[in-house]
Motif scaffolding. Structure first.
Motif, PDB file in Angstrom:
ATOM      1  N   LEU A 187      -2.591  -4.295   8.497  1.00  0.00           N
ATOM      2  CA  LEU A 187      -2.228  -3.355   9.553  1.00  0.00           C
ATOM      3  C   LEU A 187      -2.910  -2.000   9.344  1.00  0.00           C
ATOM      4  O   LEU A 187      -3.474  -1.421  10.276  1.00  0.00           O
ATOM      5  CB  LEU A 187      -0.709  -3.180   9.555  1.00  0.00           C
ATOM      6  CG  LEU A 187      -0.111  -2.463  10.764  1.00  0.00           C
ATOM      7  CD1 LEU A 187       1.251  -3.059  11.087  1.00  0.00           C
ATOM      8  CD2 LEU A 187       0.046  -0.962  10.503  1.00  0.00           C
ATOM      9  N   LEU A 188      -2.890  -1.511   8.123  1.00  0.00           N
ATOM     10  CA  LEU A 188      -3.479  -0.194   7.864  1.00  0.00           C
ATOM     11  C   LEU A 188      -5.002  -0.205   8.011  1.00  0.00           C
ATOM     12  O   LEU A 188      -5.591   0.735   8.561  1.00  0.00           O
ATOM     13  CB  LEU A 188      -3.086   0.290   6.456  1.00  0.00           C
ATOM     14  CG  LEU A 188      -1.595   0.575   6.246  1.00  0.00           C
ATOM     15  CD1 LEU A 188      -1.318   0.978   4.811  1.00  0.00           C
ATOM     16  CD2 LEU A 188      -1.097   1.657   7.195  1.00  0.00           C
ATOM     17  N   PRO A 237       0.814  -1.220   0.000  1.00  0.00           N
ATOM     18  CA  PRO A 237       0.000   0.000   0.000  1.00  0.00           C
ATOM     19  C   PRO A 237       0.850   1.274   0.000  1.00  0.00           C
ATOM     20  O   PRO A 237       1.866   1.341   0.696  1.00  0.00           O
ATOM     21  CB  PRO A 237      -0.816  -0.116   1.287  1.00  0.00           C
ATOM     22  CG  PRO A 237      -0.136  -1.147   2.127  1.00  0.00           C
ATOM     23  CD  PRO A 237       0.622  -2.041   1.211  1.00  0.00           C
ATOM     24  N   THR A 238       0.414   2.221  -0.781  1.00  0.00           N
ATOM     25  CA  THR A 238       1.076   3.525  -0.839  1.00  0.00           C
ATOM     26  C   THR A 238       0.357   4.493   0.095  1.00  0.00           C
ATOM     27  O   THR A 238      -0.683   4.161   0.675  1.00  0.00           O
ATOM     28  CB  THR A 238       0.988   4.089  -2.262  1.00  0.00           C
ATOM     29  OG1 THR A 238      -0.411   4.280  -2.573  1.00  0.00           O
ATOM     30  CG2 THR A 238       1.617   3.146  -3.284  1.00  0.00           C
ATOM     31  N   ALA A 239       0.913   5.699   0.179  1.00  0.00           N
ATOM     32  CA  ALA A 239       0.253   6.731   0.998  1.00  0.00           C
ATOM     33  C   ALA A 239      -1.155   6.994   0.468  1.00  0.00           C
ATOM     34  O   ALA A 239      -2.106   7.122   1.246  1.00  0.00           O
ATOM     35  CB  ALA A 239       1.077   8.017   0.968  1.00  0.00           C
ATOM     36  N   GLU A 240      -1.270   7.032  -0.847  1.00  0.00           N
ATOM     37  CA  GLU A 240      -2.594   7.291  -1.432  1.00  0.00           C
ATOM     38  C   GLU A 240      -3.566   6.163  -1.083  1.00  0.00           C
ATOM     39  O   GLU A 240      -4.758   6.404  -0.813  1.00  0.00           O
ATOM     40  CB  GLU A 240      -2.472   7.439  -2.961  1.00  0.00           C
ATOM     41  CG  GLU A 240      -3.713   7.970  -3.646  1.00  0.00           C
ATOM     42  CD  GLU A 240      -4.254   9.258  -3.023  1.00  0.00           C
ATOM     43  OE1 GLU A 240      -5.477   9.306  -2.805  1.00  0.00           O
ATOM     44  OE2 GLU A 240      -3.463  10.203  -2.741  1.00  0.00           O
ATOM     45  N   TYR A 294       7.777  -3.005   9.511  1.00  0.00           N
ATOM     46  CA  TYR A 294       6.674  -2.874   8.557  1.00  0.00           C
ATOM     47  C   TYR A 294       7.142  -3.233   7.155  1.00  0.00           C
ATOM     48  O   TYR A 294       6.460  -3.945   6.407  1.00  0.00           O
ATOM     49  CB  TYR A 294       6.131  -1.441   8.593  1.00  0.00           C
ATOM     50  CG  TYR A 294       5.054  -1.139   7.554  1.00  0.00           C
ATOM     51  CD1 TYR A 294       3.716  -1.433   7.786  1.00  0.00           C
ATOM     52  CD2 TYR A 294       5.385  -0.551   6.332  1.00  0.00           C
ATOM     53  CE1 TYR A 294       2.744  -1.160   6.838  1.00  0.00           C
ATOM     54  CE2 TYR A 294       4.421  -0.273   5.376  1.00  0.00           C
ATOM     55  CZ  TYR A 294       3.095  -0.575   5.637  1.00  0.00           C
ATOM     56  OH  TYR A 294       2.142  -0.302   4.688  1.00  0.00           O
ATOM     57  N   LYS A 295       8.316  -2.727   6.838  1.00  0.00           N
ATOM     58  CA  LYS A 295       8.829  -2.946   5.483  1.00  0.00           C
ATOM     59  C   LYS A 295       9.001  -4.431   5.175  1.00  0.00           C
ATOM     60  O   LYS A 295       8.865  -4.870   4.032  1.00  0.00           O
ATOM     61  CB  LYS A 295      10.179  -2.241   5.299  1.00  0.00           C
ATOM     62  CG  LYS A 295      10.092  -0.725   5.225  1.00  0.00           C
ATOM     63  CD  LYS A 295      11.494  -0.144   5.138  1.00  0.00           C
ATOM     64  CE  LYS A 295      11.485   1.368   5.254  1.00  0.00           C
ATOM     65  NZ  LYS A 295      12.847   1.907   5.417  1.00  0.00           N
ATOM     66  N   LYS A 296       9.325  -5.179   6.231  1.00  0.00           N
ATOM     67  CA  LYS A 296       9.557  -6.612   6.022  1.00  0.00           C
ATOM     68  C   LYS A 296       8.260  -7.393   5.804  1.00  0.00           C
ATOM     69  O   LYS A 296       8.286  -8.558   5.385  1.00  0.00           O
ATOM     70  CB  LYS A 296      10.290  -7.192   7.236  1.00  0.00           C
ATOM     71  CG  LYS A 296      11.743  -6.741   7.341  1.00  0.00           C
ATOM     72  CD  LYS A 296      12.344  -7.298   8.627  1.00  0.00           C
ATOM     73  CE  LYS A 296      13.723  -6.684   8.862  1.00  0.00           C
ATOM     74  NZ  LYS A 296      14.221  -6.982  10.213  1.00  0.00           N
ATOM     75  N   LEU A 297       7.147  -6.768   6.129  1.00  0.00           N
ATOM     76  CA  LEU A 297       5.872  -7.494   6.026  1.00  0.00           C
ATOM     77  C   LEU A 297       5.487  -7.709   4.564  1.00  0.00           C
ATOM     78  O   LEU A 297       5.722  -6.832   3.724  1.00  0.00           O
ATOM     79  CB  LEU A 297       4.755  -6.702   6.703  1.00  0.00           C
ATOM     80  CG  LEU A 297       4.815  -6.542   8.219  1.00  0.00           C
ATOM     81  CD1 LEU A 297       3.717  -5.582   8.683  1.00  0.00           C
ATOM     82  CD2 LEU A 297       4.652  -7.890   8.911  1.00  0.00           C
ATOM     83  N   PRO A 298       4.851  -8.842   4.270  1.00  0.00           N
ATOM     84  CA  PRO A 298       4.291  -9.001   2.921  1.00  0.00           C
ATOM     85  C   PRO A 298       3.142  -8.003   2.734  1.00  0.00           C
ATOM     86  O   PRO A 298       2.581  -7.492   3.713  1.00  0.00           O
ATOM     87  CB  PRO A 298       3.777 -10.446   2.908  1.00  0.00           C
ATOM     88  CG  PRO A 298       3.627 -10.828   4.327  1.00  0.00           C
ATOM     89  CD  PRO A 298       4.612 -10.018   5.111  1.00  0.00           C
ATOM     90  N   SER A 299       2.807  -7.730   1.500  1.00  0.00           N
ATOM     91  CA  SER A 299       1.818  -6.681   1.220  1.00  0.00           C
ATOM     92  C   SER A 299       0.498  -6.934   1.958  1.00  0.00           C
ATOM     93  O   SER A 299      -0.123  -5.998   2.482  1.00  0.00           O
ATOM     94  CB  SER A 299       1.572  -6.574  -0.282  1.00  0.00           C
ATOM     95  OG  SER A 299       1.000  -7.771  -0.768  1.00  0.00           O
TER      96      SER A 299
END
Lengths: 469, 191
Positions: free
Chosen positions: B177-178, B131-134, B166-171
């Motif tokens: 999480l979000l 996920p991106t910021a958008e 977080y970065k290590k998490l799969p998409s």
């Protein structure tokens, strides 16, 4: 929308926070946010991104308040007082009417027999929510003046989806399944013990309302006085003439005959002060009641000035009901036991001739209280109808309604019991509610009141003007 | 009636303010729209069944009893089977820790269910892509279509997405999480 998490956290951790400073009306929600606010509050439904009304607002074709009011307008009851509309409009209409009907029910501290006192049986015969219907009609039926909630001669009942009445509440007591149906015989309490097979309230999904058509009459007799008992029949005086309201609040036991002294429907009086005027007793000062002291009275409270600050309001009010008594219903089978525990009927003790009852020798009822602004009110209340008329002339009745609606839309509950410091933040809310109440008394239109609330700076403020502490 | 207690002459305060939160019906409507029809059992169990916590009075006359303990309900969620106090519930519920607890439990259960998460993600982005910021802003707007996206939201996403863990998490986990975070927020519940 401004992030409110911290604000609400502070508010909720301090439960019942009192605003100490001036209100904060600087920032304002966008028009779309205001519409989302009113839509969610009134329908309790999700507002999807593709809702065409958001586009109308975006293109400046309509304002939020116009669209909010349009929601109410679309939800109006038809001439037969039924909920109308199809498709998504109907979903929204059902939701809005349900929201406000249950909201109006919540104005009354006692409003359901089964919850109030396990009176399962009574809830089948009398609509527990009867008192709310006049307010729902005033809201959703154009042309009804708000004062009619008190002055209407009619009684109303809900129309629901289960057309054939079913005893929706039954009772399991002493190992026996009690249900009022054709197999069991029930009789009215009194000297005649008439078989009691009343018409019943409808159950199921709310479809609308109608004037009460229940006319089944039972003739009873008590202490030589003949009484016509017609469950659901209007007693006059709008909400005050609701049998449910009397039964839920009387405080008298069944078969107690009001005498104006020991036995009086005082709890009913107290409920009126609380429910319809948004006040709590006492509403008189000691100076107001000094002349009411009766040192030779058998009733202790009539000798005590502190007691009289309440009793000088509630006792004369209860005189408006001096001719109403409460009767039980009995199972005709087996031992004569009122079943279930408190099955009640309203009996009317009025008669053209016969012995004078003690209550007839007591001064006719009247309304005596200090108004919200401290002014002394003294008005006649010799009957339900007269009391209702007197209440409808007060400012307090309309201010109370304004307070309820303002609280619904903002979560800000203004207390009408005491005066406020003019410079306090409280004063902004208090003054608004009082002003809107007084305006309601003039224009008599609930929708105008709602429009004023929705158009106010409080409503368009992210936190309703409550200062972020 | 001889009982005549002296009323407490103490007057209450002038103003009581409670957050104008949505009740259980509103929460159900939002969550069902965001997470789809498969979310309903979770919402019923944790939110609708806890009217005392989430508010939202029921209508007792929608309850039709056709026999001893046999119900025929016009609307299973707005009638009051078995709870006499249901009609007394507030339409403006109080915020409480218990409410937060039930909401957290609901949100956790919803985002852990892959099919439910998938339904929601489709409205905000692609499950197979981080996920991106958008995308995060889309999630916020899913819960409240009129939500202003501010610098704070950008900062929230920035803080989360810059964490190594977080970065290590799969998409899928990042989406989880979000969505979970936004679902648990009070912001969309305030009306």
């Amino acid at each position: 929308m401004k992030k409110l998490r911290l604000f609400w956290f502070v508010i909720f951790m301090t439960f019942g926070t009192h605003a100490k400073e001036s209100t904060n009306l600087q920032s304002s929600l966008s028009e779309q946010q205001i519409f989302r606010r009113c839509y969610s509050q009134m329908t309790r439904l999700y507002l999807p991104a593709n809702d065409s009304r958001l586009t109308l607002i975006k293109n400046k074709k309509a304002t939020a308040v116009e669209l909010c009011m349009n929601l109410i307008h679309k939800a109006q009851l038809n001439n037969q007082l039924q909920i109308s509309g199809t498709g998504h409009t109907r979903i929204e209409t059902d939701a809005i009417i349900k929201t406000f009907n249950t909201f109006h029910v919540s104005w009354f501290q006692a409003y359901f027999f089964a919850r109030q006192s396990d009176e399962f049986f009574t809830a089948n015969v009398y609509d527990s929510t009867e008192m709310s219907i006049p307010y729902t009609l005033a809201f959703f039926k154009p042309g009804i003046q708000f004062r009619e909630t008190l002055t209407s001669e009619k009684a109303y009942e809900s129309v629901r989806s289960t057309k054939k009445p079913i005893y929706f509440l039954d009772h399991f007591e002493n190992g026996e399944y009690l249900k009022v149906d054709d197999k069991d015989v029930w009789v009215t309490g009194g000297q005649l013990e008439v078989e009691f097979k009343p018409d019943l309230v409808q159950t199921g999904k709310l479809l609308g309302f109608r004037e009460s058509k229940r006319t089944k009459k039972f003739v009873e007799q008590y202490e030589g006085i003949k009484m016509n008992i017609v469950p659901g029949q209007a007693m006059g005086g709008g909400v005050l003439g609701s049998s449910s309201y009397l039964l839920l609040n009387s405080g008298l036991d069944r078969e107690d005959i009001p005498d104006g002294h020991f036995y009086a429907h005082r709890s009913w009086s107290k409920a009126i002060v609380n429910d319809l005027l948004c006040r709590s007793l006492p509403v008189l000062t000691e100076e107001d009641v000094v002349q009411d002291i009766k040192n030779d009275s058998q009733l202790e409270f009539q000798k005590n000035v502190k007691c009289l600050t309440c009793h000088s309001t509630i006792d004369p009010l209860a005189q408006a009901l001096k001719d109403k008594m409460i009767l039980p219903v009995y199972s005709a089978d087996g031992p004569k036991m009122p079943i279930p525990n408190k099955s009640l009927l309203v009996g009317d003790l009025r008669r053209k001739e016969g012995p004078v009852r003690p209550a007839d020798n007591v001064k006719p009822g009247y309304l005596k209280m200090r108004a919200f602004n401290g002014n002394l009110i003294e008005k006649p209340a010799g009957s339900i109808k007269e009391l209702a008329g007197s209440l409808s002339e007060t400012d307090d009745y309309y201010i109370c309604a304004a307070k309820h609606y303002f609280s619904f839309f903002t979560g800000v509950d203004v207390d009408l019991n005491s005066k406020v410091e003019p410079s306090s933040a409280v004063a902004d809310y208090y003054n608004f509610v009082v002003a809107e109440g007084l305006k309601l008394k003039q224009h008599q239109d609930v929708r105008t009141l709602i429009k004023d609330i929705l158009s106010s700076d409080f409503y368009s403020s992210p936190n309703f003007g409550v200062k972020d502490e | 009636m001889m009982n005549h207690p002296v009323e407490d002459p103490k007057k209450s305060t002038n103003l009581v303010i409670v957050p104008r939160l949505g009740d259980r019906y509103y929460l159900k409507s939002v969550l069902t729209n965001v997470f789809g029809p498969r979310s309903i059992p979770y919402i019923r169990e944790n939110i609708m069944a806890n009217g005392q916590v989430f508010g939202g009075p029921c209508d007792e006359y929608e309850q039709v009893r056709t026999g001893l303990k046999v119900f025929d309900l016009a609307d299973i969620e707005t009638a009051c089977p078995g709870e006499k106090s249901g009609s007394r519930l507030s339409q403006i519920p109080d915020e409480s820790v218990i409410r937060l607890g039930y909401l957290f439990r609901t949100c956790d259960a919803l985002v852990r269910d892959k099919s439910i998460l998938n339904f929601a993600v489709k409205k905000a982005g692609q499950l197979s892509k981080n996920p991106t910021a958008e995308n995060y802003f889309n999630i916020v707007r899913l819960f409240d279509v009129t939500a202003d996206i501010t610098n704070k939201d950008s900062e929230v996403f920035e803080k989360i997405s810059s964490q190594d863990s977080y970065k290590k998490l799969p998409s899928e986990k990042q989406w989880q999480l979000l969505f979970g975070l936004t679902c648990k927020s009070t912001d969309w519940q305030v009306l």
